[in-house]
Enzyme design. Structure first.
Site, PDB file in Angstrom:
ATOM      1  CB  SER A 234      12.790  27.460 -40.395  1.00  0.00           C
ATOM      2  OG  SER A 234      11.564  26.890 -40.818  1.00  0.00           O
ATOM      3  CE  LYS A 279      11.850  26.807 -45.001  1.00  0.00           C
ATOM      4  NZ  LYS A 279      12.146  27.107 -43.589  1.00  0.00           N
TER       5      LYS A 279
END
Length: 340
Positions: A234, A279
């Site tokens: 990611s 996040k």
């Protein structure tokens, strides 16, 4: 007497509570991790330094016990996942970690390729062999090869891709033997395996491994990326931006602290990831001012849309920027005014 019984009951309760924390449920729990500055991690030889920073964002994950399970049910930024959604069938935690670290290596390779090409710098890749991602139980490789092994030769032949390896083995028949040379923990090893038919496809023979190409980039100037034990793909977009910034003159951060997430394909496409809302929380806590989120070509349930939901919920001042590819991010950065 009563006092002694009370303390005995209290001690038993404490022991039971402590023991229950080590009893794991068939779930994994995730929560916001951290936003980590990339300049100390990425080093391009002779590269420029930045006034601002690019940051990768992470999600913390672990096995769920009774307490973390109940807490995740209550906390909107903690999520529960059944084991089979995280690990492959028969995969141990250690094997899962190996797979995640390999995905990080692939992510770094794609990021390096895209960044060097965008910066107009030469880059090529050296093929090292076949990387073993997993081993099928009951097949010839089981008990011989391990996840993370690197097959460098078959019958003294070297290949230029894993496809060539698959084609070579697939052209043989059940009962044929092949000699493998492979590397494990930097030590060279050999094995002779007898090919076998796959249960789910009797017309197909093999040794029973899932695999990928194992390669390393060759470029000038040199770059090193010390991602330590951070796994998964990611961080691809943010690695790309950091490497590109060090390769080129000037500072594309313009003095801002910029976080983000998204996989990076070799053609520069930014792909979606898991845990986007967690996040956003991690980046906000770390003081990021801008956050790049995968837009997925405007899909209604895109990472960007989920990021915006979390951003509004926590009332962050971060600017959430949708990106479909690395050019979108670079174009946005180009239009930024210098940080005051």
């Amino acid at each position: 007497m009563r006092r002694r019984a009370y303390w005995r009951s209290f001690l038993i309760a404490v022991i039971l509570l402590a023991a229950s924390s080590f009893y794991y449920l068939p779930y994994y729990v995730t929560k916001p991790g951290m936003a980590k500055e990339l300049e100390p991690i990425v080093d391009v030889e002779g590269g420029d330094k930045a006034e601002g920073s690019f940051m990768l964002t992470t999600v913390r994950m672990g096995r769920a016990n009774i307490y973390s399970y109940l807490l995740a049910k209550w906390n909107k930024y903690m999520e529960l996942y059944p084991e089979d959604m995280i690990r492959n069938e028969g995969e141990t935690d250690q094997q899962y970690n190996v797979r995640q670290l390999h995905m990080m290596d692939d992510s770094k390779n794609s990021a390096i390729k895209v960044a060097y090409e965008k910066a107009g710098r030469p880059i090529s890749f050296q093929y090292l062999g076949v990387y073993v991602l997993g081993v099928v139980e009951g097949m010839p490789a089981s008990g011989v090869l391990q996840q993370g092994d690197e097959i460098v030769q078959v019958d003294n032949l070297e290949f230029k891709s894993s496809k060539e390896f698959i084609d070579y083995v697939g052209a043989k028949k059940a009962g044929d033997k092949i000699r493998l040379k492979y590397v494990r923990d930097e030590k060279k090893k050999q094995a002779v395996l007898t090919l076998k038919q796959f249960k789910d496809d009797p017309y197909k023979v093999g040794i029973g491994i899932s695999l990928e190409d194992y390669k390393k980039p060759k470029m000038k100037p040199a770059v090193s990326v010390n991602s330590e034990q951070i796994g998964g793909p990611s961080a691809g977009l943010m690695f790309t931006l950091e490497i590109y910034n060090q390769l080129t003159a000037g500072d594309i951060t313009k003095g801002y602290d910029i976080a983000g997430t998204g996989t990076m394909s070799e053609d520069g496409t930014v792909g979606p990831i898991g845990g986007i809302q967690q996040k956003i929380v991690a980046a906000d806590r770390s003081g990021a001012e801008i956050f790049f989120a995968p837009n997925e070509n405007g899909k209604k349930s895109s990472n960007y849309q989920d990021a915006m939901i979390a951003a509004r919920d926590i009332e962050t001042k971060m600017k959430i920027v949708p990106v479909d590819n690395v050019d979108d991010a670079l174009e946005y950065l180009k239009g930024l005014k210098e940080h005051e």
